[in-house]
Design a protein around this motif. Structure first.
Motif, mmCIF file in Angstrom:
data_model
loop_
_atom_site.group_PDB
_atom_site.id
_atom_site.type_symbol
_atom_site.label_atom_id
_atom_site.label_comp_id
_atom_site.label_asym_id
_atom_site.label_seq_id
_atom_site.Cartn_x
_atom_site.Cartn_y
_atom_site.Cartn_z
ATOM 1 N N PHE A 181 0.827 -1.204 0.000
ATOM 2 C CA PHE A 181 0.000 0.000 0.000
ATOM 3 C C PHE A 181 0.864 1.258 0.000
ATOM 4 C CE2 PHE A 181 -2.432 3.181 2.618
ATOM 5 C CZ PHE A 181 -3.277 3.563 1.590
ATOM 6 N N GLU A 182 1.986 1.235 0.718
ATOM 7 C CA GLU A 182 2.856 2.418 0.733
ATOM 8 C C GLU A 182 3.419 2.686 -0.655
ATOM 9 O OE1 GLU A 182 6.852 4.252 2.875
ATOM 10 O OE2 GLU A 182 5.870 2.498 3.747
ATOM 11 N N LEU A 183 3.804 1.645 -1.380
ATOM 12 C CA LEU A 183 4.287 1.834 -2.749
ATOM 13 C C LEU A 183 3.190 2.437 -3.627
ATOM 14 C CD1 LEU A 183 6.273 -1.494 -3.308
ATOM 15 C CD2 LEU A 183 7.220 0.812 -3.030
ATOM 16 N N TRP A 184 1.970 1.933 -3.470
ATOM 17 C CA TRP A 184 0.820 2.438 -4.236
ATOM 18 C C TRP A 184 0.562 3.904 -3.913
ATOM 19 C CZ3 TRP A 184 -3.985 4.375 -2.891
ATOM 20 C CH2 TRP A 184 -4.981 4.355 -3.878
ATOM 21 N N LEU A 185 0.660 4.235 -2.627
ATOM 22 C CA LEU A 185 0.390 5.601 -2.183
ATOM 23 C C LEU A 185 1.459 6.559 -2.722
ATOM 24 C CD1 LEU A 185 -1.889 6.701 -0.387
ATOM 25 C CD2 LEU A 185 -0.333 6.589 1.561
ATOM 26 N N ARG A 186 2.707 6.127 -2.684
ATOM 27 C CA ARG A 186 3.781 6.962 -3.208
ATOM 28 C C ARG A 186 3.617 7.181 -4.716
ATOM 29 N NH1 ARG A 186 8.149 7.958 0.071
ATOM 30 N NH2 ARG A 186 8.194 6.832 2.078
ATOM 31 N N ASP A 187 3.200 6.136 -5.434
ATOM 32 C CA ASP A 187 2.967 6.273 -6.874
ATOM 33 C C ASP A 187 1.833 7.255 -7.162
ATOM 34 O OD1 ASP A 187 4.984 4.541 -7.535
ATOM 35 O OD2 ASP A 187 3.680 2.791 -7.762
ATOM 36 N N LEU A 188 0.788 7.201 -6.314
ATOM 37 C CA LEU A 188 -0.340 8.116 -6.484
ATOM 38 C C LEU A 188 0.124 9.568 -6.421
ATOM 39 C CD1 LEU A 188 -3.461 8.607 -6.615
ATOM 40 C CD2 LEU A 188 -3.450 8.524 -4.103
ATOM 41 N N VAL A 189 1.005 9.875 -5.469
ATOM 42 C CA VAL A 189 1.518 11.232 -5.312
ATOM 43 C C VAL A 189 2.527 11.558 -6.407
ATOM 44 C CG1 VAL A 189 2.786 12.785 -3.778
ATOM 45 C CG2 VAL A 189 1.105 11.190 -2.822
ATOM 46 N N ARG A 190 3.379 10.579 -6.759
ATOM 47 C CA ARG A 190 4.424 10.814 -7.750
ATOM 48 C C ARG A 190 3.840 11.199 -9.109
ATOM 49 N NH1 ARG A 190 6.646 6.261 -7.358
ATOM 50 N NH2 ARG A 190 8.126 6.858 -5.737
ATOM 51 N N TYR A 191 2.733 10.570 -9.492
ATOM 52 C CA TYR A 191 2.126 10.871 -10.788
ATOM 53 C C TYR A 191 1.292 12.155 -10.767
ATOM 54 C CZ TYR A 191 3.520 6.247 -12.428
ATOM 55 O OH TYR A 191 4.247 5.149 -12.806
ATOM 56 N N LEU A 207 -3.218 8.899 5.774
ATOM 57 C CA LEU A 207 -2.886 7.484 5.552
ATOM 58 C C LEU A 207 -1.379 7.254 5.667
ATOM 59 C CD1 LEU A 207 -5.343 6.708 2.628
ATOM 60 C CD2 LEU A 207 -5.299 5.562 4.853
ATOM 61 N N PHE A 208 -0.585 8.190 5.147
ATOM 62 C CA PHE A 208 0.862 8.037 5.247
ATOM 63 C C PHE A 208 1.301 8.126 6.709
ATOM 64 C CE2 PHE A 208 5.330 9.270 4.750
ATOM 65 C CZ PHE A 208 5.738 8.306 3.836
#
Length: 445
Positions: free
Chosen positions: A154-164, A220-221
């Motif tokens: 989930f943390e990887l998914w969350l970081r990708d959400l912000v990165r894009y 969430l983070f």
């Protein structure tokens, strides 16, 4: 009998049942009607040859009807309840055999439950205790491992959400959010999964959605980082983190020292869920302690939600609160006396008091999503297409209400102050109930 028509209608499983129940609340629809201090009974002629036999145990209340309806309470039970509430002097004093038999069975079931609980509390032998402890530890370790793996993904998914870029969230498909929620369910982190599903609705929520999305992603983070170092946190903060992720206490594991006895005002109820699990949120307010409480009831398909706390009543009762930096969720331990109707509500006299409380609560538990907000005197007003509650100082609180509910509140108030209760999430108030001229009105039924 201390139940008002509004409180009885609030028990209806849906609006159609409430309407049908009102239509049956006339003497011409019933025969052999009677009541005593404990129960109400009567017979209602339906489409069959034999009338439907209906009985109500007023202690909870609980209902029994011979009709084939799968709704609970059915329209006949609601109709009889309303009939007796409007004509309390009618009827006999001795229950017929069919009603008395059901009441006796309820007493027997209560006795068996009490005996079973007493037996369950008996101390098992040492071998049984050791086996149970070993099994419990294994289950806990297995779940912990699943949660750790799920939250890493989930943390990887969350970081990708912000990165894009958060703006790209508006172009994401339903599957984008749902696949991550499903992964978290598999990881036994249902609390985080629900927050992801809530997150998916923010990009389509209108003006200010980017700020809302950023705030929720940040929360969430923060939850992920708190869980990584959970062993360094206080016991109460650990409980808040685990609760937000989806862990839950069993009721018999709640600390006895968390018991609070008070006259609890039942401010309102809100039921969510349809085809799968139904959840009823019952909000209480301690008259002497001036604190809120949330009692949750769950019902799977075919099961009925508990009916032991009626909106608009006051109950001298003991609640046990779940561990937390800001204890809010609780279970009903013991009700000391019978309910009485609630003619008004005590709570916040100004919106500033509510906002100060909410800020203090967030400092204690940043993952708490809503607090109870009983407002003693507000006036519903409309500004453009939006509805607000205006307090005595002229300050406006935004209402999460559709056009119909807004007009209903305005009609109820007539432009004069009313007491209003709702859930405050830091941005807006979801109206749940109101009091006007000593009358309680449910707004979510």
């Amino acid at each position: 009998m201390n139940y008002t028509a509004e409180q009885i209608v609030a028990l209806a499983p849906d609006a159609a049942s409430a309407k049908a129940g009102r239509s049956l609340a006339t003497p011409s629809k019933w025969q052999n009607v009677g009541h005593d201090e404990r129960a109400v009974w009567g017979e209602c002629q339906g489409s069959g040859a034999k009338p439907y036999q209906t009985v109500i145990d007023l202690n909870e209340p609980a209902f029994k009807c011979s009709c084939p309806s799968r709704k609970f309470p059915c329209k006949h039970a609601l109709g009889l309840f309303l009939l007796i509430a409007n004509q309390p002097a009618a009827g006999a004093t001795a229950a017929p055999a069919w009603a008395a038999e059901w009441l006796v069975k309820r007493d027997q079931q209560s006795q068996r439950r009490s005996e079973a609980a007493q037996k369950a509390n008996e101390e098992p032998d040492e071998a049984t205790l050791a086996r149970r402890a070993s099994q419990k530890i294994k289950r806990a370790l297995d779940r912990e491992a699943k949660v750790v793996a799920g939250l890493k993904d989930f943390e990887l998914w969350l970081r990708d959400l912000v990165r894009y870029g958060l703006a790209a969230a508006q172009t994401r498909s339903f599957d984008y959010w749902e696949q991550m929620a499903a992964r978290l369910i598999d990881a036994q982190a249902p609390g985080v999964a629900r927050r992801v599903r809530d997150l998916s609705r923010v990009p389509q929520s209108g003006d200010g959605w980017i700020e809302q999305l950023l705030a929720r992603v940040s929360s969430l983070f923060l939850l992920l980082k708190a869980y990584e170092r959970i062993e360094t946190l206080s016991a109460a903060t650990q409980a808040d983190v685990r609760s937000a992720i989806g862990w839950n206490y069993k009721e018999d594991e709640l600390p006895e020292e968390n018991t609070v006895t008070d006259e609890w005002l039942v401010l309102g109820q809100r039921t969510t869920g349809e085809e799968t699990l139904r959840v009823r949120r019952t909000w209480l307010w301690g008259k002497r302690t001036a604190r809120g409480a949330l009692v949750l009831d769950f019902a799977a398909p075919g099961q009925h939600l508990a009916l032991d706390l009626l909106p608009g009543t006051a109950n001298e009762a003991a609640l046990i609160f779940y561990p937390s930096n800001y204890p809010l969720r609780a279970v009903l331990k013991k009700r000391v006396n019978t309910t009485r109707s609630l003619k008004d509500v005590s709570g916040y006299s100004t919106s500033d008091q509510l906002l100060t409380t909410y800020a203090d609560v967030l400092a204690l538990n940043p993952w708490l999503e809503a607090i109870p907000a009983p407002l003693e005197t507000v006036v519903p007003v409309r500004r453009g297409e939006r509805w607000f509650a205006r307090d005595n100082n002229g300050r406006l609180l935004s209402l999460r209400s559709g056009t119909t509910l807004g007009w209903k509140l305005l009609a109820l108030s007539g432009g004069y102050p009313i007491a209003l209760f709702g859930e405050w999430n830091g941005q807006s108030l979801l109206p749940i109930s109101a009091w006007a001229d000593g009358r309680h009105v449910e707004l979510q039924s």
